[in-house]
Design a protein around this motif. Structure first.
Motif, PDB file in Angstrom:
ATOM      1  N   ASP A   1     -18.916   3.258  12.316  1.00  0.00           N
ATOM      2  CA  ASP A   1     -19.757   2.160  12.795  1.00  0.00           C
ATOM      3  C   ASP A   1     -19.438   1.838  14.252  1.00  0.00           C
ATOM      4  N   TYR A   2     -18.146   1.781  14.566  1.00  0.00           N
ATOM      5  CA  TYR A   2     -17.746   1.445  15.938  1.00  0.00           C
ATOM      6  C   TYR A   2     -18.084   2.560  16.915  1.00  0.00           C
ATOM      7  N   GLU A   3     -18.065   3.805  16.459  1.00  0.00           N
ATOM      8  CA  GLU A   3     -18.457   4.905  17.341  1.00  0.00           C
ATOM      9  C   GLU A   3     -19.879   4.678  17.850  1.00  0.00           C
ATOM     10  N   MET A   4     -20.774   4.280  16.974  1.00  0.00           N
ATOM     11  CA  MET A   4     -22.163   4.070  17.372  1.00  0.00           C
ATOM     12  C   MET A   4     -22.293   2.832  18.251  1.00  0.00           C
ATOM     13  N   ILE A   5     -21.663   1.726  17.853  1.00  0.00           N
ATOM     14  CA  ILE A   5     -21.761   0.497  18.645  1.00  0.00           C
ATOM     15  C   ILE A   5     -21.143   0.711  20.022  1.00  0.00           C
ATOM     16  N   ASN A   6     -20.005   1.381  20.063  1.00  0.00           N
ATOM     17  CA  ASN A   6     -19.314   1.661  21.315  1.00  0.00           C
ATOM     18  C   ASN A   6     -20.216   2.454  22.261  1.00  0.00           C
ATOM     19  N   TRP A   7     -20.856   3.498  21.728  1.00  0.00           N
ATOM     20  CA  TRP A   7     -21.748   4.311  22.559  1.00  0.00           C
ATOM     21  C   TRP A   7     -22.907   3.463  23.086  1.00  0.00           C
ATOM     22  N   HIS A   8     -23.474   2.630  22.249  1.00  0.00           N
ATOM     23  CA  HIS A   8     -24.611   1.791  22.661  1.00  0.00           C
ATOM     24  C   HIS A   8     -24.201   0.842  23.779  1.00  0.00           C
ATOM     25  N   ILE A   9     -23.091   0.146  23.601  1.00  0.00           N
ATOM     26  CA  ILE A   9     -22.663  -0.847  24.586  1.00  0.00           C
ATOM     27  C   ILE A   9     -22.281  -0.189  25.908  1.00  0.00           C
ATOM     28  N   ALA A  10     -21.687   1.004  25.832  1.00  0.00           N
ATOM     29  CA  ALA A  10     -21.220   1.667  27.053  1.00  0.00           C
ATOM     30  C   ALA A  10     -22.342   2.326  27.838  1.00  0.00           C
ATOM     31  N   THR A  11     -23.377   2.808  27.154  1.00  0.00           N
ATOM     32  CA  THR A  11     -24.368   3.642  27.837  1.00  0.00           C
ATOM     33  C   THR A  11     -25.749   3.010  27.958  1.00  0.00           C
ATOM     34  N   ASN A  12     -26.034   1.967  27.220  1.00  0.00           N
ATOM     35  CA  ASN A  12     -27.342   1.321  27.323  1.00  0.00           C
ATOM     36  C   ASN A  12     -27.490   0.703  28.720  1.00  0.00           C
ATOM     37  N   PRO A  13     -28.533   1.047  29.459  1.00  0.00           N
ATOM     38  CA  PRO A  13     -28.668   0.502  30.812  1.00  0.00           C
ATOM     39  C   PRO A  13     -28.858  -1.009  30.850  1.00  0.00           C
ATOM     40  N   ARG A  14     -29.185  -1.614  29.718  1.00  0.00           N
ATOM     41  CA  ARG A  14     -29.332  -3.068  29.664  1.00  0.00           C
ATOM     42  C   ARG A  14     -28.020  -3.774  29.316  1.00  0.00           C
ATOM     43  N   SER A  15     -27.002  -3.019  28.960  1.00  0.00           N
ATOM     44  CA  SER A  15     -25.716  -3.619  28.619  1.00  0.00           C
ATOM     45  C   SER A  15     -25.021  -4.128  29.873  1.00  0.00           C
ATOM     46  N   PRO A  16     -24.493  -5.348  29.843  1.00  0.00           N
ATOM     47  CA  PRO A  16     -23.767  -5.833  31.030  1.00  0.00           C
ATOM     48  C   PRO A  16     -22.555  -4.979  31.360  1.00  0.00           C
ATOM     49  N   PHE A  17     -21.972  -4.324  30.365  1.00  0.00           N
ATOM     50  CA  PHE A  17     -20.785  -3.518  30.615  1.00  0.00           C
ATOM     51  C   PHE A  17     -21.098  -2.212  31.337  1.00  0.00           C
ATOM     52  N   SER A  18     -22.348  -1.790  31.343  1.00  0.00           N
ATOM     53  CA  SER A  18     -22.712  -0.567  32.053  1.00  0.00           C
ATOM     54  C   SER A  18     -23.209  -0.841  33.467  1.00  0.00           C
ATOM     55  N   ARG A  19     -23.284  -2.129  33.844  1.00  0.00           N
ATOM     56  CA  ARG A  19     -23.911  -2.479  35.122  1.00  0.00           C
ATOM     57  C   ARG A  19     -22.964  -3.085  36.151  1.00  0.00           C
ATOM     58  N   ARG A  20     -21.856  -3.683  35.700  1.00  0.00           N
ATOM     59  CA  ARG A  20     -20.969  -4.328  36.672  1.00  0.00           C
ATOM     60  C   ARG A  20     -19.540  -4.331  36.123  1.00  0.00           C
ATOM     61  N   PRO A  21     -18.545  -4.381  36.996  1.00  0.00           N
ATOM     62  CA  PRO A  21     -17.173  -4.450  36.489  1.00  0.00           C
ATOM     63  C   PRO A  21     -16.910  -5.792  35.821  1.00  0.00           C
ATOM     64  N   TYR A  22     -16.225  -5.732  34.684  1.00  0.00           N
ATOM     65  CA  TYR A  22     -15.833  -6.939  33.967  1.00  0.00           C
ATOM     66  C   TYR A  22     -14.393  -6.719  33.521  1.00  0.00           C
ATOM     67  N   VAL A  23     -13.480  -7.436  34.164  1.00  0.00           N
ATOM     68  CA  VAL A  23     -12.048  -7.183  33.986  1.00  0.00           C
ATOM     69  C   VAL A  23     -11.333  -8.516  33.775  1.00  0.00           C
ATOM     70  N   GLN A  24     -10.417  -8.533  32.830  1.00  0.00           N
ATOM     71  CA  GLN A  24      -9.682  -9.755  32.505  1.00  0.00           C
ATOM     72  C   GLN A  24      -8.204  -9.445  32.375  1.00  0.00           C
ATOM     73  N   ARG A  25      -7.376 -10.354  32.879  1.00  0.00           N
ATOM     74  CA  ARG A  25      -5.937 -10.223  32.695  1.00  0.00           C
ATOM     75  C   ARG A  25      -5.361 -11.606  32.419  1.00  0.00           C
ATOM     76  N   LEU A  26      -4.426 -11.662  31.487  1.00  0.00           N
ATOM     77  CA  LEU A  26      -3.768 -12.914  31.132  1.00  0.00           C
ATOM     78  C   LEU A  26      -2.306 -12.867  31.542  1.00  0.00           C
ATOM     79  N   THR A  27      -1.831 -13.958  32.116  1.00  0.00           N
ATOM     80  CA  THR A  27      -0.406 -14.151  32.355  1.00  0.00           C
ATOM     81  C   THR A  27      -0.023 -15.480  31.711  1.00  0.00           C
ATOM     82  N   PRO A  28       1.264 -15.793  31.612  1.00  0.00           N
ATOM     83  CA  PRO A  28       1.617 -17.108  31.056  1.00  0.00           C
ATOM     84  C   PRO A  28       1.032 -18.279  31.840  1.00  0.00           C
ATOM     85  N   ASP A  29       0.696 -18.056  33.121  1.00  0.00           N
ATOM     86  CA  ASP A  29       0.243 -19.154  33.970  1.00  0.00           C
ATOM     87  C   ASP A  29      -1.238 -19.127  34.308  1.00  0.00           C
ATOM     88  N   THR A  30      -1.877 -17.960  34.183  1.00  0.00           N
ATOM     89  CA  THR A  30      -3.242 -17.851  34.674  1.00  0.00           C
ATOM     90  C   THR A  30      -4.109 -16.964  33.773  1.00  0.00           C
TER      91      THR A  30
END
Length: 280
Positions: A201-230
């Motif tokens: 199931d995740y193989e299919m969803i993963n492919w859709h989210i990564a390659t669909n031109p309408r997916s936000p993840f295929s159009r711009r960088p989206y990066v998150q990092r957590l530290t104890p303070d920020t």
């Protein structure tokens, strides 16, 4: 890769725990579950650079170990994080059910959002309460520690506030909603049922989210990092830093490709793949 190869891919609990800096216990209990999730969240960043480059990232455990554990200068998005985390929990003796959820931040109707997020239900030996566990939700409303699957109870997880509530039922399964207390009120983050999902199931969803031109993840960088303070977030060309103690937010715009790559390396500990265009 053949099905037989997928079932025998190597996973090293020692290497994983070293990567996230966990030196605590390895018993399948609440303290270990909470500690390992928080350590994972702070050690391995959330990022979508493979999808931005037009490629669905591999969810095979050997590839995840190479990228997220041994690589050390990359991260991943929800399917990568939670597939790796599920393997670690199972190696620790925790029973894991893999779930999917509708990301409903800002949604007027939950049904308008497809099931695109992977979350986990963790069951500990001798504990009648399963826990919602999740290291792959790339948002400031994400869980920092697992919470018991209990409705209408507020939980404090490493400084954040969450609760689970039930949504009106539209089928035979109860719908659970994870809410986070942000911006002075409770906001729905994602909705899910307890139906188990499989790697296929995740193989299919993963492919859709990564390659669909309408997916936000295929159009711009989206990066998150957590530290104890920020909490650090790169969304497109905007770098936002939110302080943990008082919620103070600072934001700046990255001017060009060079500055974006420098921010990834210095702020997030990520080496962007050669040839990848970050700002479009």
């Amino acid at each position: 890769m053949s099905d037989s190869a997928r079932t025998t891919t190597p996973f090293s609990l020692d290497a994983y725990l070293e990567r996230i800096g966990w030196e605590g216990g390895r018993r399948p209990d609440t303290a270990t579950l909470r500690g390992v999730q928080l350590a994972h969240m702070r050690a391995i960043p959330f990022e979508n650079l493979d999808a931005l480059g037009g490629r669905a990232p591999s969810l095979d455990l050997s590839d995840l170990m190479a990228k997220l554990v041994h690589g050390r200068r990359r991260g991943g998005y929800c399917y990568e994080h939670n597939t790796l985390f599920a393997a670690a929990l199972e190696a620790l003796g925790v029973r894991v059910t893999r779930l999917t959820a509708r990301v409903v931040v800002g949604a007027d109707r939950f049904e308008d959002r497809p099931r695109t997020h992977m979350a986990l239900l963790a069951e500990l030996p001798g504990d009648p309460r399963p826990h919602l566990a999740d290291v792959g939700f790339g948002a400031i409303g994400s869980l920092l520690e697992p919470v018991p699957l209990t409705a209408d109870t507020e939980f404090h997880d490493a400084g954040r506030r969450h609760r689970l509530v039930h949504a009106p039922r539209r089928g035979p399964l109860e719908t659970w909603v994870l809410q986070a207390h942000v911006a002075g009120g409770w906001q729905a983050q994602y909705a899910f049922t307890l139906e188990p999902f499989e790697p296929s199931d995740y193989e299919m969803i993963n492919w859709h989210i990564a390659t669909n031109p309408r997916s936000p993840f295929s159009r711009r960088p989206y990066v998150q990092r957590l530290t104890p303070d920020t909490h650090l977030l790169l969304d497109g060309d905007r770098l936002t830093v939110t302080r943990t103690d008082d919620g103070t937010v600072t934001e700046r715009k990255l001017s060009d490709e060079t500055e974006a790559r420098r921010a990834l390396a210095e702020e997030f500990g990520i080496d962007a793949p050669a040839g990848l265009t970050l700002l479009r």
